[in-house]
Write an enzyme that holds these catalytic residues in place. Structure first.
Site, mmCIF file in Angstrom:
data_model
loop_
_atom_site.group_PDB
_atom_site.id
_atom_site.type_symbol
_atom_site.label_atom_id
_atom_site.label_comp_id
_atom_site.label_asym_id
_atom_site.label_seq_id
_atom_site.Cartn_x
_atom_site.Cartn_y
_atom_site.Cartn_z
ATOM 1 N N ASP A 34 0.868 -1.185 0.000
ATOM 2 C CA ASP A 34 0.000 0.000 0.000
ATOM 3 C C ASP A 34 0.898 1.226 0.000
ATOM 4 O O ASP A 34 1.972 1.200 0.614
ATOM 5 C CB ASP A 34 -0.889 0.002 1.268
ATOM 6 C CG ASP A 34 -2.175 0.800 1.078
ATOM 7 O OD1 ASP A 34 -2.079 2.014 0.812
ATOM 8 O OD2 ASP A 34 -3.258 0.215 1.198
ATOM 9 N N THR A 38 -4.655 6.553 0.550
ATOM 10 C CA THR A 38 -5.947 6.556 1.260
ATOM 11 C C THR A 38 -6.018 5.421 2.273
ATOM 12 O O THR A 38 -6.921 5.405 3.107
ATOM 13 C CB THR A 38 -7.146 6.437 0.286
ATOM 14 O OG1 THR A 38 -7.002 5.242 -0.498
ATOM 15 C CG2 THR A 38 -7.236 7.639 -0.633
ATOM 16 N N ASP A 59 4.323 2.270 -3.936
ATOM 17 C CA ASP A 59 3.386 2.803 -4.927
ATOM 18 C C ASP A 59 3.426 1.865 -6.129
ATOM 19 O O ASP A 59 4.465 1.762 -6.794
ATOM 20 C CB ASP A 59 3.834 4.221 -5.299
ATOM 21 C CG ASP A 59 2.937 4.870 -6.344
ATOM 22 O OD1 ASP A 59 2.056 4.171 -6.902
ATOM 23 O OD2 ASP A 59 3.113 6.074 -6.592
ATOM 24 N N TYR A 147 -12.204 7.640 -11.929
ATOM 25 C CA TYR A 147 -12.352 6.324 -11.296
ATOM 26 C C TYR A 147 -12.942 5.320 -12.288
ATOM 27 O O TYR A 147 -12.389 4.241 -12.510
ATOM 28 C CB TYR A 147 -13.249 6.462 -10.070
ATOM 29 C CG TYR A 147 -13.429 5.199 -9.272
ATOM 30 C CD1 TYR A 147 -12.382 4.689 -8.500
ATOM 31 C CD2 TYR A 147 -14.650 4.516 -9.248
ATOM 32 C CE1 TYR A 147 -12.548 3.533 -7.741
ATOM 33 C CE2 TYR A 147 -14.823 3.370 -8.494
ATOM 34 C CZ TYR A 147 -13.766 2.888 -7.739
ATOM 35 O OH TYR A 147 -13.941 1.741 -6.990
#
Ligand code: UDP
Length: 314
Positions: A34, A38, A59, A147
């Protein structure tokens, strides 16, 4: 069941962290990745002493190789409308470069691959309930497009790696899901209403509250995803709860569960907000023998303690 080494991207997120728990409970070794854009380490703190769990802050839009893995669950992405609107470019990148990087990794190690896709692929649907064969009604340039189109690109990429490289892939289309670890501040309807109700603040309904969603409790969703990962189905499968609620009805359920006397206030509807959403889960029922067990009222009751502690520590 054989023990595998499994990579979970988005491991510090709401669904990713529950997935890590479930995979560890099955005896697997889990590498959680992660970048914490978020995600929240509080969701995986309880795993710090678990020898079969390792966390890598990474990342995934940059190529990486953590060593041999048997299976990849790609769950990395900002996921709430508030987060992906704030992190628009990052959302596009994680759903394109990030997906390709994890597909390349799976290919290198001949690993299985399951991608977390979304009901947003259907956009503001003209077909109701949504079946997997429906291609969707998505605005490619609207605020939600960062998204929706990233997730649609990811589906295309996953199918291409399956078709061109024979990768052993799965696509789950996830519908609205809630439960403990749903970020209190991410602006989603259940988290907003639960927090507002517990603070005795007004519940903010966007629009007139007649739009619908169908809410799945997190343990039901994870069960469906694990079943899909063990199946041989390469085409998308909806996993969600077909019990459909208007947002106004949802607010009333939250008031009933919390015992709150909060008022309801109407606020402007965000652009391109889908008017209705409900999964057709015939494929999940037939292929996986799966269906959700936990009704909204019970799921909200199970989530109450978590949201209470979120309010207490805010
Ligand atoms: N919504 C609302 N009040 C809120 C947050 C959301 O009325 O405080 C509405 C939102 O406009 C949408 C639905 O609830 O119609 C679900 O929103 P959410 O952000 O949870 O997820 P979405 O399904 O839109 O991705």
């Amino acid at each position: 069941m054989a023990s595998h080494t499994i990579l979970v991207t988005g491991a510090a997120g709401f669904l990713g962290s529950h997935l890590c728990d479930a995979l560890l409970a099955e005896g697997h070794t889990v590498l959680g990745v992660d970048n914490l854009s978020t995600g929240n380490t509080a969701n995986i703190d309880h795993l710090s002493a678990e020898p079969r769990f390792r966390f890598l802050e990474q990342d995934i839009t940059r190529a990486f190789d953590p060593g041999r893995v048997d299976y990849v669950f790609n769950f990395a992405s900002p996921a709430s409308p508030v987060d992906y609107t704030r992190l628009g470019i990052e959302t596009l990148l994680v759903g394109s470069a990030g997906t390709i990087n994890t597909l390349d990794l799976a290919r290198k190690y001949n690993a299985g691959y399951l991608h977390a896709s979304t009901s947003e692929c259907y956009g503001d649907p003209e077909v109701h309930p949504q079946v997997e064969t429906y291609w969707g009604n998505v605005n490619p340039i609207g605020p939600r497009s960062v998204y929706d189109e990233a997730k649609r690109f990811s589906e295309a990429a996953v199918m291409a790696y399956h078709r061109y490289h024979g990768l052993n892939t799965r696509l789950v289309r996830i519908f609205n899901t809630y439960g403990p670890r749903l970020q209190a501040s991410d602006g989603r309807v259940i988290s907003n209403f639960m927090i507002q109700a517990l603070r005795e603040e007004p519940l903010t309904i966007y629009g007139d509250g007649s739009q619908t969603r169908s809410f799945c409790y997190v343990s039901d969703l994870i069960d469906g995803i694990l079943r899909l990962s063990r199946s041989n189905e390469h085409l998308p499968v909806n996993i969600g709860n077909p019990d459909e609620w208007t947002i106004l009805e949802c607010a009333r359920e939250v008031l009933a569960v919390t015992g709150s006397r909060s008022e309801i206030v109407l606020m402007p509807l965000p652009p391109d907000d889908p008017a209705r959403r409900r999964p057709d889960i015939t494929r999940a029922r037939t292929l996986l023998g799966w269906e959700p067990k936990i009704a909204l009222r019970e799921g909200l009751e199970r989530s109450l303690e978590y949201f209470r502690s979120s309010v207490a520590f805010a």
